[in-house]
Design a protein around this motif. Structure first.
Motif, short mmCIF file in Angstrom:
data_model
loop_
_atom_site.label_atom_id
_atom_site.label_comp_id
_atom_site.label_asym_id
_atom_site.label_seq_id
_atom_site.Cartn_x
_atom_site.Cartn_y
_atom_site.Cartn_z
N UNK A 1 30.90 56.26 10.93
CA UNK A 1 31.65 55.00 10.80
C UNK A 1 32.49 55.01 9.52
N UNK A 2 31.87 55.38 8.38
CA UNK A 2 32.60 55.42 7.11
C UNK A 2 33.68 56.50 7.12
N UNK A 3 33.40 57.63 7.78
CA UNK A 3 34.40 58.71 7.87
C UNK A 3 35.62 58.23 8.66
N UNK A 4 35.36 57.52 9.78
CA UNK A 4 36.47 56.99 10.59
C UNK A 4 37.35 56.08 9.74
N UNK A 5 36.72 55.20 8.93
CA UNK A 5 37.50 54.29 8.08
C UNK A 5 38.36 55.07 7.08
N UNK A 6 37.80 56.14 6.50
CA UNK A 6 38.55 56.94 5.53
C UNK A 6 39.71 57.67 6.20
N UNK A 7 39.45 58.26 7.38
CA UNK A 7 40.49 59.02 8.09
C UNK A 7 41.60 58.08 8.57
N UNK A 8 41.22 56.88 9.00
CA UNK A 8 42.25 55.89 9.39
C UNK A 8 43.16 55.58 8.21
N UNK A 9 42.58 55.49 7.01
CA UNK A 9 43.38 55.24 5.81
C UNK A 9 44.34 56.38 5.52
N UNK A 10 43.86 57.62 5.70
CA UNK A 10 44.72 58.79 5.49
C UNK A 10 45.87 58.78 6.50
N UNK A 11 45.54 58.48 7.77
CA UNK A 11 46.59 58.43 8.81
C UNK A 11 47.61 57.34 8.50
N UNK A 12 47.13 56.18 8.05
CA UNK A 12 48.06 55.10 7.68
C UNK A 12 48.96 55.53 6.53
N UNK A 13 48.41 56.27 5.56
CA UNK A 13 49.21 56.75 4.43
C UNK A 13 50.26 57.76 4.88
N UNK B 1 51.19 52.57 -3.74
CA UNK B 1 50.19 51.73 -4.40
C UNK B 1 49.38 50.93 -3.37
N UNK B 2 50.06 50.38 -2.37
CA UNK B 2 49.43 49.46 -1.43
C UNK B 2 48.42 50.10 -0.49
N UNK B 3 48.80 51.22 0.16
CA UNK B 3 47.93 51.82 1.18
C UNK B 3 46.62 52.37 0.59
N UNK B 4 46.64 53.16 -0.50
CA UNK B 4 45.36 53.62 -1.08
C UNK B 4 44.49 52.46 -1.54
#
Length: 487
Positions: free
Chosen positions: A65-77, A258-261
């Motif tokens: 679950x936590x990995x999915x959240x992190x990878x989603x953030x990378x994809x958004x970036x 600045x915003x996405x990370x």
């Protein structure tokens, strides 16, 4: 006497010319801080208070679950970096719309505006407003669900308020955004700090064996990504207001960097905080995760959580309205929507008709009982257009080499994001094919009928009907066509 009259007339013409840009062009009112606030304010909305349960239900374990959240953030970036190149290469409001227009021509751009304006944007605005309404109503109905009519009326009132604010002033809309962003960062900080304190006190038992019982099927992972990315949706929002951004070549990429990370770190820490007080099973059984967290950690001050969550959702609704109004404005300017939607208020210098139109459609979407499933299936449509837009970036590297690119990302980034978009589009269909996906595709393609009937061929009878309506609305709302670009 004749010379004096001529000279006076020329002075009058110069005076009119000098005043026209002030009354008929969108003003560059927004700086870096407002840009960051629009990104953060639009992303951190109802999603982070709803999606954790959905992401966990598809992964069934804390670790994945936590990995999915992190990878989603990378994809958004990665997606945001691609949009930064597009936004500084094509400095027009409207986000994906002008990029699709430049890359592929009017038909894909029209289909994007068709799906966005009639379904995705207003339904999202409506659901965020309904989430706000439920969080506000819940404390007044202890032990039972608030009446549906009360929730819907309050949601409609929120839409009217946000539409009015954004129609009155660009600056007022950005001030409201800044205030609610500050408020939502308060609740995010409360949850994160509380969780870190509990973590420091040794509340780590829920992280033991965090990968036990995890589902690793393609279908489950893709659905977990869908829910996680729904919470991140908004990473491209700043591109909608490029024309109103001061120094966009500097401020657009800085706001994204600045915003996405900032959002990614917040999301991971919020999820960690939830797991310090709830097991995976308890989180899945919770009706409202943030409220359950507040009851266990902040009692007797647990009322703070629904209050600030309401601030968070209304901030997201404001950001959604602010940017969707610009999308409709550009579609009207390009001739793909009613012409009056591209007009600008003489007194307020805002695209008021576009914003009001968006508010009306969103209010209509409040009437049906449950539109969550509809919006989930249309997030499938959103990733079709995200993928097409970033593929367009690759296409324009070869077809539009003459365009100046103040920001140029390595080609591997748009290629990777395009393949991930393809995965996100196909995986739900392959893993669990349903009729709704077919209906979604057919609805997108139905936009072609409207395009050829009303935009491409422009039948005379349609013009005879729309012209007097446009004139009446123009006088009623005191709006005028925008100035042509001086280029």
């Amino acid at each position: 006497m004749g010379d004096t009259g001529l000279r006076k007339r020329r002075e009058d013409e110069k005076s009119v010319q000098s005043q026209e840009p002030k009354t008929t062009t969108l003003q560059k009112e927004l700086g870096l801080i407002s840009g960051i606030c629009i990104i953060v304010g639009t992303i951190i909305g109802s999603g982070i208070f709803i999606s954790p349960k959905s992401v966990l239900s598809n992964t069934e374990a804390v670790g994945p679950c936590l990995i999915i959240w992190a990878v989603c953030g990378v994809l958004a970036m990665l997606g945001a970096l691609c949009f930064a190149e597009l936004g500084t290469m094509i400095t027009k409001s409207g986000g994906e719309y002008p990029y699709l227009m430049e890359a592929y021509g009017p038909i894909p751009a029209y289909l994007f505006s068709w799906v966005s304006l009639m379904v995705m944007k207003p339904s999202s605005f409506a659901i965020i407003s309904l989430s706000f309404s439920e969080y506000v109503c819940t404390p007044f109905y202890v032990g039972c669900r608030p009446p549906v009519i009360v929730v819907k009326c309050l949601a409609a009132a929120a839409i009217v308020f946000i539409t009015m604010v954004n129609s009155l002033s660009v600056r007022l809309g950005s001030y409201v955004q800044n205030i609610f962003t500050a408020a939502k960062l308060v609740i995010v900080a409360i949850i994160i700090i509380s969780g870190l304190v509990l973590l420091a006190q040794g509340n780590t038992k829920n992280f033991d064996n965090s990968f036990e019982g995890a589902q690793l099927s393609v279908g489950a992972i893709s659905l977990a990504f869908y829910n996680g990315l729904w919470a991140y949706d908004g990473w491209n929002q700043l591109n909608y207001i490029t024309e109103e951004l001061r120094n966009p070549y500097r401020n657009l990429p800085l706001a994204i960097i600045i915003g996405i990370p900032l959002v990614t770190v917040c999301y991971i820490l919020i999820n960690v905080s939830y797991f310090t007080v709830m097991t995976a099973t308890e989180l899945l059984q919770s009706q409202a995760v943030a409220v359950t967290f507040g009851d266990r950690v902040l009692y007797p001050a647990s009322w703070v959580v629904p209050l600030f969550v309401a601030f968070s959702t209304i901030g997201a609704a404001n950001g959604s309205c602010f940017t969707a109004g610009r999308l409709i404005y550009v579609a009207g300017r390009e001739g793909h929507m009613l012409k009056v939607l591209s007009y600008i208020s003489i007194k307020r210098l805002t695209p008021a008709p576009a914003i009001i139109f968006h508010g009306i459609i969103a209010t209509i979407y409040i009437i049906p009982g449950d539109i969550n499933s509809l919006v989930n299936y249309f997030s499938f449509a959103a990733w079709i257009f995200y993928g097409l837009t970033i593929l367009g970036l690759i296409v324009m590297r070869f077809t539009r080499k003459e365009l100046e690119r103040p920001i140029k990302v390595p080609i591997v980034i748009p290629v990777l994001v395009t393949f991930i978009s393809l995965f996100l589009i196909l995986a739900p269909i392959i893993s669990k094919p349903t009729w709704e996906y077919l209906y979604c595709v057919l609805f997108i393609l139905s936009g072609l009928i409207f395009y050829f009937l009303f935009v491409h061929y422009k039948f005379g009878w349609a013009q005879k009907i729309s012209k007097p309506i446009t004139m009446y609305l123009q006088m009623l709302m005191e709006v005028v066509p925008p100035e042509e670009d001086p280029e």
